[in-house]
Scaffold this motif. Structure first.
Motif, PDB file in Angstrom:
ATOM      1  N   LEU A 177      -5.967  25.828  44.456  1.00  0.00           N
ATOM      2  CA  LEU A 177      -5.596  26.590  43.266  1.00  0.00           C
ATOM      3  C   LEU A 177      -5.486  28.085  43.562  1.00  0.00           C
ATOM      4  CD1 LEU A 177      -7.684  24.800  40.477  1.00  0.00           C
ATOM      5  CD2 LEU A 177      -5.293  24.485  41.091  1.00  0.00           C
ATOM      6  N   PHE A 178      -5.630  28.472  44.811  1.00  0.00           N
ATOM      7  CA  PHE A 178      -5.391  29.844  45.284  1.00  0.00           C
ATOM      8  C   PHE A 178      -6.196  30.865  44.483  1.00  0.00           C
ATOM      9  CE2 PHE A 178      -1.529  27.284  45.899  1.00  0.00           C
ATOM     10  CZ  PHE A 178      -1.440  27.313  47.280  1.00  0.00           C
ATOM     11  N   GLN A 179      -7.510  30.611  44.337  1.00  0.00           N
ATOM     12  CA  GLN A 179      -8.360  31.539  43.596  1.00  0.00           C
ATOM     13  C   GLN A 179      -8.621  32.793  44.415  1.00  0.00           C
ATOM     14  OE1 GLN A 179      -9.073  28.262  44.266  1.00  0.00           O
ATOM     15  NE2 GLN A 179     -10.367  27.359  42.681  1.00  0.00           N
ATOM     16  N   GLY A 180      -8.973  33.868  43.710  1.00  0.00           N
ATOM     17  CA  GLY A 180      -9.413  35.093  44.357  1.00  0.00           C
ATOM     18  C   GLY A 180      -8.288  35.877  44.999  1.00  0.00           C
ATOM     19  N   THR A 181      -8.669  37.012  45.580  1.00  0.00           N
ATOM     20  CA  THR A 181      -7.745  37.877  46.296  1.00  0.00           C
ATOM     21  C   THR A 181      -8.129  37.885  47.764  1.00  0.00           C
ATOM     22  OG1 THR A 181      -7.446  39.288  44.344  1.00  0.00           O
ATOM     23  CG2 THR A 181      -6.798  40.210  46.472  1.00  0.00           C
ATOM     24  N   TYR A 182      -7.226  37.420  48.627  1.00  0.00           N
ATOM     25  CA  TYR A 182      -7.501  37.274  50.055  1.00  0.00           C
ATOM     26  C   TYR A 182      -6.468  38.069  50.856  1.00  0.00           C
ATOM     27  CZ  TYR A 182     -10.985  33.586  49.568  1.00  0.00           C
ATOM     28  OH  TYR A 182     -12.125  32.889  49.275  1.00  0.00           O
ATOM     29  N   PRO A 183      -6.904  39.121  51.574  1.00  0.00           N
ATOM     30  CA  PRO A 183      -5.963  39.868  52.408  1.00  0.00           C
ATOM     31  C   PRO A 183      -5.288  39.003  53.472  1.00  0.00           C
ATOM     32  CG  PRO A 183      -8.000  41.106  52.117  1.00  0.00           C
ATOM     33  CD  PRO A 183      -8.238  39.731  51.577  1.00  0.00           C
ATOM     34  N   ASP A 184      -5.973  37.955  53.944  1.00  0.00           N
ATOM     35  CA  ASP A 184      -5.407  37.070  54.971  1.00  0.00           C
ATOM     36  C   ASP A 184      -5.803  35.639  54.628  1.00  0.00           C
ATOM     37  OD1 ASP A 184      -4.123  36.139  57.194  1.00  0.00           O
ATOM     38  OD2 ASP A 184      -5.410  37.120  58.667  1.00  0.00           O
ATOM     39  N   ARG A 185      -5.210  35.098  53.582  1.00  0.00           N
ATOM     40  CA  ARG A 185      -5.626  33.822  53.002  1.00  0.00           C
ATOM     41  C   ARG A 185      -5.512  32.659  53.977  1.00  0.00           C
ATOM     42  NH1 ARG A 185      -6.452  31.567  48.020  1.00  0.00           N
ATOM     43  NH2 ARG A 185      -6.021  33.561  46.998  1.00  0.00           N
ATOM     44  N   PHE A 186      -4.475  32.632  54.799  1.00  0.00           N
ATOM     45  CA  PHE A 186      -4.211  31.455  55.631  1.00  0.00           C
ATOM     46  C   PHE A 186      -4.629  31.646  57.093  1.00  0.00           C
ATOM     47  CE2 PHE A 186      -1.237  31.241  52.077  1.00  0.00           C
ATOM     48  CZ  PHE A 186      -1.482  29.957  51.610  1.00  0.00           C
ATOM     49  N   SER A 187      -5.455  32.650  57.365  1.00  0.00           N
ATOM     50  CA  SER A 187      -5.943  32.835  58.728  1.00  0.00           C
ATOM     51  C   SER A 187      -6.915  31.728  59.098  1.00  0.00           C
ATOM     52  CB  SER A 187      -6.626  34.200  58.874  1.00  0.00           C
ATOM     53  OG  SER A 187      -7.705  34.316  57.956  1.00  0.00           O
ATOM     54  N   VAL A 188      -6.994  31.408  60.392  1.00  0.00           N
ATOM     55  CA  VAL A 188      -7.827  30.322  60.887  1.00  0.00           C
ATOM     56  C   VAL A 188      -9.201  30.866  61.263  1.00  0.00           C
ATOM     57  CG1 VAL A 188      -8.070  28.523  62.633  1.00  0.00           C
ATOM     58  CG2 VAL A 188      -5.810  29.079  61.722  1.00  0.00           C
ATOM     59  N   PHE A 189     -10.265  30.277  60.695  1.00  0.00           N
ATOM     60  CA  PHE A 189     -11.632  30.684  61.018  1.00  0.00           C
ATOM     61  C   PHE A 189     -11.954  30.312  62.462  1.00  0.00           C
ATOM     62  CE2 PHE A 189     -16.111  29.636  61.438  1.00  0.00           C
ATOM     63  CZ  PHE A 189     -16.711  30.739  60.897  1.00  0.00           C
ATOM     64  N   PRO A 190     -12.646  31.160  63.245  1.00  0.00           N
ATOM     65  CA  PRO A 190     -13.109  32.521  62.944  1.00  0.00           C
ATOM     66  C   PRO A 190     -12.283  33.554  63.692  1.00  0.00           C
ATOM     67  CG  PRO A 190     -14.442  31.609  64.697  1.00  0.00           C
ATOM     68  CD  PRO A 190     -13.314  30.636  64.468  1.00  0.00           C
ATOM     69  N   SER A 191     -10.967  33.476  63.606  1.00  0.00           N
ATOM     70  CA  SER A 191     -10.081  34.282  64.441  1.00  0.00           C
ATOM     71  C   SER A 191     -10.112  35.765  64.098  1.00  0.00           C
ATOM     72  CB  SER A 191      -8.645  33.755  64.322  1.00  0.00           C
ATOM     73  OG  SER A 191      -8.207  33.809  62.964  1.00  0.00           O
ATOM     74  N   SER A 192     -10.502  36.132  62.884  1.00  0.00           N
ATOM     75  CA  SER A 192     -10.488  37.529  62.476  1.00  0.00           C
ATOM     76  C   SER A 192     -11.574  37.773  61.434  1.00  0.00           C
ATOM     77  CB  SER A 192      -9.122  37.903  61.892  1.00  0.00           C
ATOM     78  OG  SER A 192      -8.892  37.189  60.681  1.00  0.00           O
ATOM     79  N   PHE A 193     -11.770  39.039  61.099  1.00  0.00           N
ATOM     80  CA  PHE A 193     -12.774  39.404  60.094  1.00  0.00           C
ATOM     81  C   PHE A 193     -12.458  38.746  58.756  1.00  0.00           C
ATOM     82  CE2 PHE A 193     -14.100  42.171  56.593  1.00  0.00           C
ATOM     83  CZ  PHE A 193     -15.457  42.289  56.837  1.00  0.00           C
TER      84      PHE A 193
END
Length: 298
Positions: A177-193
């Motif tokens: 449901l794409f909740q919240g505000t994500y600067p990089d929503r589809f990034s793969v954990f833990p590749s970036s902050f």
């Protein structure tokens, strides 16, 4: 909140319009009707879209001044299919229905909130109960925060597991449901902050266990967070303990369905918090490793 996306030369952002109806001397004291729209970039050189139509009905109480409020809400949501986005296919819109009831007592001393909800989608039905309570200490905004959650799937589809209940907080890639505000929503954990960003919901564990553990047909969780005692309570640090039991183990040799973690959280409360699990049960350790390995979620 409009944006312009230079990557694909298109508009992006979020917008909401709402209208309040306030009947005079009626059982319903306030009816709030809203329309929301969201569009941001997604993998596959496309945008994801979300449209939400909702209504909140607040009930009138017998007393003129009453700290307890009751609300019934209903939402219809149309959102881009997350499974198709992950496959980088052209995402179609899927429909969801949410119905909920909330009982809340606001105030400084021992506030609480009880929320019951029902949600349906293309291939699932689920229901849950969440209870939040603060046992207040002396002093302003000091207390023991207690969160109890219980949820079950009435219908699920193993081909789309992320519709089921999550033991851990959901990252951007898990939110259909794409909740919240994500600067990089589809990034793969833990590749970036920003890939470590999550929204605490459902099971509420802060350790990133969803990818290996999977999702649950039912789960019950208890979270405890407290201010520090004495003068050190002014520091923006709080200890926490999270306990959870679900319908299956990890499948990694530590098959206990009971999960436990304890640690510290720091930050600006209810805005930006960093959670550091220092003690974890063996089944969580088999998924994430301990804090010393640096592989847990911060």
């Amino acid at each position: 909140m409009p944006f312009y996306a230079f990557g694909n030369s298109s508009l992006a952002g979020f917008g909401k319009i709402s209208y309040n109806i306030t009947p005079y001397d009626q059982f319903i004291r306030l009816a709030a009707i809203s329309l929301e729209g969201t569009q941001f970039g997604a993998p596959g050189n496309q945008n994801y879209h979300k449209v939400k139509v909702g209504s909140d009905l607040y009930f009138r109480t017998n007393k003129l001044i009453n700290p307890i409020t009751q609300k019934v809400s209903g939402n219809y949501i149309a959102a881009s299919d997350l499974f198709q986005i992950e496959l980088q296919k052209k995402a179609k819109m899927s429909s969801y229905l949410q119905v909920g009831y909330q009982l809340e007592r606001a105030g400084i001393i021992n506030p609480f909130r009880l929320l019951t909800s029902f949600e349906s989608g293309p291939s699932f039905l689920k229901t849950s109960v969440e209870f939040n309570y603060r046992l207040s200490y002396s002093g302003k905004n000091n207390g023991l925060d207690i969160r109890l959650f219980a949820g079950t799937m009435l219908k699920d589809n193993p081909d789309f597991p992320f519709y089921s209940l999550s033991a851990s907080g959901r990252g951007g890639r898990e939110q259909y449901l794409f909740q919240g505000t994500y600067p990089d929503r589809f990034s793969v954990f833990p590749s970036s902050f920003w890939s470590r960003q999550m929204t605490l919901s459902e099971g509420g564990l802060v350790s990133p266990v969803n990818e290996i553990l999977g999702y649950s047909r039912w789960l019950i969780s208890l979270s405890l967070t407290s201010n520090l005692p004495g003068k050190v309570r002014r520091m923006p640090v709080k200890p926490f303990v999270n306990l959870l039991v679900n319908d299956h183990g990890t499948g990694t040799g530590h098959d206990s369905p009971f999960f436990c973690e304890a640690g510290l959280k720091a930050g600006i409360w209810n805005f930006f918090e960093i959670s550091i699990p220092l003690l974890i049960s063996g089944n969580i350790d088999s998924i994430t490793g301990s804090f010393k390995t640096g592989s847990v979620l911060l």
